[in-house]
Design a protein around this motif. Structure first.
Motif, PDB file in Angstrom:
ATOM      1  N   ARG A   2       9.111   4.027   8.561  1.00 52.63           N
ATOM      2  CA  ARG A   2       7.726   3.821   8.941  1.00 52.63           C
ATOM      3  C   ARG A   2       7.387   2.326   8.908  1.00 52.63           C
ATOM      4  N   THR A   3       6.531   1.911   9.827  1.00 51.15           N
ATOM      5  CA  THR A   3       6.076   0.533   9.855  1.00 51.15           C
ATOM      6  C   THR A   3       4.790   0.436   9.055  1.00 51.15           C
ATOM      7  N   ASN A   5       1.361  -0.807   8.408  1.00 50.97           N
ATOM      8  CA  ASN A   5       0.224  -1.440   9.073  1.00 50.97           C
ATOM      9  C   ASN A   5      -0.934  -1.622   8.103  1.00 50.97           C
ATOM     10  N   ASN A  23      -0.255   3.299   5.556  1.00 47.17           N
ATOM     11  CA  ASN A  23      -0.996   3.748   6.734  1.00 47.17           C
ATOM     12  C   ASN A  23      -1.876   4.967   6.420  1.00 47.17           C
ATOM     13  N   LEU A  27      -1.130   9.269  11.341  1.00 49.89           N
ATOM     14  CA  LEU A  27      -0.091  10.280  11.537  1.00 49.89           C
ATOM     15  C   LEU A  27       1.236   9.851  10.920  1.00 49.89           C
ATOM     16  N   ASN A  28       1.450   8.554  10.792  1.00 51.57           N
ATOM     17  CA  ASN A  28       2.701   8.041  10.230  1.00 51.57           C
ATOM     18  C   ASN A  28       2.524   7.593   8.776  1.00 51.57           C
ATOM     19  N   SER A  29       1.571   8.196   8.068  1.00 59.05           N
ATOM     20  CA  SER A  29       1.355   7.797   6.673  1.00 59.05           C
ATOM     21  C   SER A  29       2.492   8.312   5.792  1.00 59.05           C
ATOM     22  N   TRP A  30       2.700   7.625   4.707  1.00 61.69           N
ATOM     23  CA  TRP A  30       3.723   7.978   3.732  1.00 61.69           C
ATOM     24  C   TRP A  30       3.231   7.461   2.394  1.00 61.69           C
ATOM     25  N   ASN A  95      -2.305  12.616   0.002  1.00 61.94           N
ATOM     26  CA  ASN A  95      -1.041  11.876  -0.034  1.00 61.94           C
ATOM     27  C   ASN A  95      -0.375  11.939  -1.398  1.00 61.94           C
ATOM     28  N   ALA A 126       9.628   2.587   4.278  1.00 57.96           N
ATOM     29  CA  ALA A 126       8.548   1.949   5.011  1.00 57.96           C
ATOM     30  C   ALA A 126       8.764   0.443   4.903  1.00 57.96           C
TER      31      ALA A 126
END
Length: 170
Positions: A2-3, A5, A23, A27-30, A95, A126
């Motif tokens: 994951r990037t 942001n 994030n 949708l790309n949260s981790w 989360n 990430a």
């Protein structure tokens, strides 16, 4: 991978850990659990590393470098303040249920930017490239969470330092 942001940090007293949500709300949260040991190691090393690689501090005489590094940090925190927003508690709770334990935080100096990577015990990764002010902001956020957790206790005065000075009353 994951990037990164955006990142949200929140101390969880039940876990006695800091939740790091990458994030948040996306949708790309981790999410990762950051332990006391990991955070205190980061806070023990990162500020000194940033100060040592500061172009501003390197140009100053040695006796002023610490002050300039502190000033650079204050400017970075002020500069990044407009980008700060509060992450909703429901997003943090959601989360927290899926967070994995962070086992590695890696930082690579890339000149004007830095690359940070988090790796979890289950293999979640990430990474993101950020400016020095952004990293200074993250360090500041970690310090605020450590203060909430009361992980750093000021040492009690030792017997070697002698008795407390007597107070003079006129």
């Amino acid at each position: 991978m994951r990037t990164i942001n955006a990142i949200a940090l929140a101390y969880d007293s039940a876990q006695d850990r800091v939740l790091a949500v990458i994030n948040p709300g996306g949708l790309n949260s981790w999410s990762y659990w950051l332990t006391r040991r990991l955070i205190l190691q980061l806070l023990g090393r990162l500020p000194a590393a940033l100060a040592a690689t500061s172009k501003v501090a390197k140009q100053a005489p040695a006796e002023y470098r610490g002050d300039l590094a502190a000033f650079e940090r204050e400017v970075a925190v002020a500069k990044t303040a407009p980008a700060m927003s509060k992450t909703d508690d429901s997003v943090l709770r959601m989360n927290a249920t899926t967070a994995e334990l962070a086992v590695t935080v890696a930082l690579k100096d890339m000149g004007e930017t830095l690359r940070i990577a988090l790796i979890g015990e289950r293999g979640g990764q990430a990474a993101g490239v950020m400016s020095r002010p952004d990293l200074q902001r993250i360090i500041h956020m970690l310090e605020l969470e450590v203060a909430k957790a009361e992980w750093v206790v000021k040492p009690a005065p030792s017997a070697e330092s002698g008795p407390a000075p007597k107070r003079l009353v006129n």
